[in-house]
Design an enzyme around this catalytic site. Structure first.
Site, PDB file in Angstrom:
ATOM      1  N   ALA A 152       0.784  -1.235   0.000  1.00 55.41           N
ATOM      2  CA  ALA A 152       0.000   0.000   0.000  1.00 55.41           C
ATOM      3  C   ALA A 152       0.817   1.286   0.000  1.00 55.41           C
ATOM      4  CB  ALA A 152      -0.942   0.011   1.201  1.00 55.41           C
ATOM      5  N   PRO A 154       2.974   4.389  -0.926  1.00 52.96           N
ATOM      6  CA  PRO A 154       2.750   5.476   0.056  1.00 52.96           C
ATOM      7  C   PRO A 154       1.288   5.742   0.400  1.00 52.96           C
ATOM      8  CG  PRO A 154       3.147   6.421  -2.094  1.00 52.96           C
ATOM      9  CD  PRO A 154       3.301   4.935  -2.258  1.00 52.96           C
ATOM     10  N   GLY A 155       0.329   5.046  -0.220  1.00 55.71           N
ATOM     11  CA  GLY A 155      -1.056   5.145   0.217  1.00 55.71           C
ATOM     12  C   GLY A 155      -2.039   5.800  -0.730  1.00 55.71           C
ATOM     13  N   SER A 156      -1.595   6.220  -1.908  1.00 55.35           N
ATOM     14  CA  SER A 156      -2.527   6.905  -2.814  1.00 55.35           C
ATOM     15  C   SER A 156      -3.629   5.970  -3.304  1.00 55.35           C
ATOM     16  CB  SER A 156      -1.766   7.497  -4.002  1.00 55.35           C
ATOM     17  OG  SER A 156      -0.990   6.514  -4.658  1.00 55.35           O
ATOM     18  N   LYS A 157      -3.294   4.711  -3.580  1.00 49.85           N
ATOM     19  CA  LYS A 157      -4.326   3.760  -4.019  1.00 49.85           C
ATOM     20  C   LYS A 157      -5.247   3.393  -2.861  1.00 49.85           C
ATOM     21  CE  LYS A 157      -1.525   1.660  -7.692  1.00 49.85           C
ATOM     22  NZ  LYS A 157      -0.282   2.412  -7.386  1.00 49.85           N
ATOM     23  N   ASP A 253      -0.122  -4.258  -6.379  1.00 47.04           N
ATOM     24  CA  ASP A 253       0.825  -3.392  -7.078  1.00 47.04           C
ATOM     25  C   ASP A 253       2.215  -3.750  -6.557  1.00 47.04           C
ATOM     26  OD1 ASP A 253       1.124  -1.134  -8.921  1.00 47.04           O
ATOM     27  OD2 ASP A 253       1.883  -0.047  -7.187  1.00 47.04           O
ATOM     28  N   CYS A 306       4.971  -0.644 -12.578  1.00 50.76           N
ATOM     29  CA  CYS A 306       5.357   0.515 -13.379  1.00 50.76           C
ATOM     30  C   CYS A 306       6.575   0.123 -14.216  1.00 50.76           C
ATOM     31  CB  CYS A 306       5.629   1.731 -12.511  1.00 50.76           C
ATOM     32  SG  CYS A 306       6.805   1.473 -11.179  1.00 50.76           S
TER      33      CYS A 306
END
Length: 517
Positions: A152, A154-157, A253, A306
């Site tokens: 998770a 840095p937490g944006s998703k 991810d 990515c």
């Protein structure tokens, strides 16, 4: 997205900017052709014209992209845009509600920088690369879904997933402490590194009252515990329970070599080599298999990197399809939004660091030593393209985001639906059904004087404190309470954060959630 390369554990390289010379807004890589450029030419999965466009965009800075979480702030943003303070080249992001992209120079405008910084700190704007928003978009999260973000930080998703759970409240002020009927769903955000987990938890404070549906855990993703499985199980019935998934939606991810981030991480031009992806492939596959094991049958997982490297992308998805436990879904949401993407590859080469092709027959995939060096680990057969025609065709449903199609970074996504459980096995090595011990850091204690009111109309939450003598009160939704405290295997979750903090003296909710320390 976390990227790994040869310098991932070293200090930031000095003089990175010397690699690029700005010319008319574009960056120029070193005069020597990089390994990455040579690799692209050797793999040859783009036309000559596309190859030139790709390199041109990779040498240019990324546009500024963000998602406005508050409807009130979005109205203010639209008003500022109408006032025409400057030409920002603002364009709505296709498929992303209240998502925006600005031109490459807009972030240098003082008022834009001040506005973005201020609203981000207040939690009303989420800065995130456009392609990084697409996995959650493709999951189509509903308010009743149980969601896991396996890597998770840095937490944006995670933030995007929680907002999707609360999308019925989109018109409300997210920073308000007014009574908010929580959704049935919940989100668990996992991070391997303890320090990063606490940073993740601090960022999640900005979710405000929505934190009541969120918990942050600290686990190795390949061994993330199944709360449906008991701590100790030996009977056949308990093994059957252990094989059942716990999640409706999973964001997978994974760590990757990061060649898709060249527009913002310029050192990749110098450090990238094909063996990075080759070395990461087994780990990525183990994480993805664990994710599939944790899914409910019919649940959906997005696998993403990515990276452009097929060994980290299609090769992993191919191995998952060969299990017969998942099927790959078309990216319908992208089609509906008109987002340009390329299909997944059906064929690719496995190249060593000298860009020589390595065949499966040459290295004798298995326990024997391979020709890449007698101290090297054996190469798994899953690195090579599948032989089955059906799987080759299915791989075309994968999503390749090429920078010059939408002015983004490079990205890969596969949308996978679980159709059956993995077969039971007594072996743990390589088996997605893992045994997880009781967590060393799991101390949620029900607040007795509120337990009788947990189903009352006064509060939709169940209240806990951290430790038997703790004074800080945390509000959890009934579904999150069940998941992290009352399920048969809840004690296996190593929690560093859960719920929305309330003051013990007044019982009124503060405007922040707090880490459970």
């Amino acid at each position: 997205m976390r990227t790994l390369n040869a310098n991932s554990n070293s200090k930031k390289l000095r003089g990175e900017r010397s690699l690029h010379v700005s010319t008319m807004g574009f960056r120029r890589p070193p005069s020597m052709v990089s390994t990455f450029e040579a690799y692209l030419r050797t793999e040859n999965f783009l036309s000559a014209e596309d190859h030139s466009k790709l390199l041109l965009y990779l040498r240019s800075p990324l546009p500024t992209s963000f998602r406005i979480r508050s409807e009130a702030v979005h109205r203010d943003w639209l008003r500022m845009m109408q006032q025409g303070k400057s030409d920002l080249g603002a364009v709505p992001l296709k498929g992303i509600e209240r998502g925006w992209k600005l031109n490459k120079d807009a972030s240098e405008e003082p008022w834009v920088r001040k506005w973005l910084s201020g609203e981000t700190k207040k939690g009303r704007v989420s800065r995130q690369e456009y392609v990084s928003m697409l996995p959650v978009l493709l999951l189509d999260i509903e308010p009743h879904h149980v969601v896991l973000d396996m890597y998770a930080s840095p937490g944006s998703k995670t933030t995007q997933a929680v907002d999707a759970l609360y999308r019925l409240h989109d018109g409300e002020d997210i920073t308000s402490d007014a009574s908010l009927e929580p959704p049935e769903g919940l989100c668990i955000a996992n991070e391997l590194d303890a320090k990063r987990a606490y940073v993740l938890a601090a960022r999640c404070k900005l979710l405000g009252q929505r934190c009541a549906s969120l918990a942050v855990a600290c686990h190795n993703a390949t061994k993330f515990p199944n709360v449906n499985a008991p701590l100790v199980s030996s009977s056949r019935s308990s093994k059957d329970v252990a094989s059942r998934g716990s999640y409706d939606r999973i964001i997978c991810d994974v760590p990757c070599s990061g060649d898709g981030t060249l527009r913002k991480d310029v050192k990749v031009w110098r450090t990238w080599h094909p063996s990075y992806g080759m070395a990461l492939h087994p780990l990525q596959l183990r994480i993805a298999k664990r994710g599939i094991a944790l899914l409910k049958i019919g649940g959906i997982m997005t696998y993403s990197t990515c990276s452009f490297h097929p060994l980290e992308n299609e090769a992993v998805v191919s191995a998952l399809l060969e299990t017969g436990c998942v099927e790959i879904l078309p990216p319908t949401k992208l089609d509906q939004a008109g987002i340009i993407y390329r299909p997944g590859l059906q064929h690719w080469m496995v190249l060593d660091d000298d860009l020589n092709e390595v065949t499966c027959e040459e290295v004798t995939c298995g326990p024997k030593k391979n020709r890449l060096g007698k101290n090297k680990a054996p190469l798994p057969k899953s690195l090579w393209p599948p032989e089955q025609k059906r799987i080759q065709e299915d791989l075309t449903r994968c999503v390749r985001m090429v920078p010059h199609d939408n002015d983004t970074g490079g990205f890969f996504i596969a949308v996978l639906r679980k159709i059956r459980n993995f077969p039971m096995s007594s072996k743990q090595n390589g088996n997605p059904l893992v045994v997880t011990p009781k967590a060393a850091h799991h101390e949620l204690h029900l607040v007795d004087d509120r337990a009788s009111n947990e189903s009352s109309s006064e509060s939709p939450y169940i209240h806990y404190k951290r430790g038997p003598t703790g004074s800080r009160i945390f509000a959890l939704t009934p579904s999150l309470s069940q998941h992290v405290h009352q399920s048969i295997g809840s004690a296996k979750l190593n929690l560093v954060y859960s719920g929305w903090e309330e003051t013990s003296s007044t019982g009124k909710a503060e405007k922040n959630a707090t880490t459970n320390t």
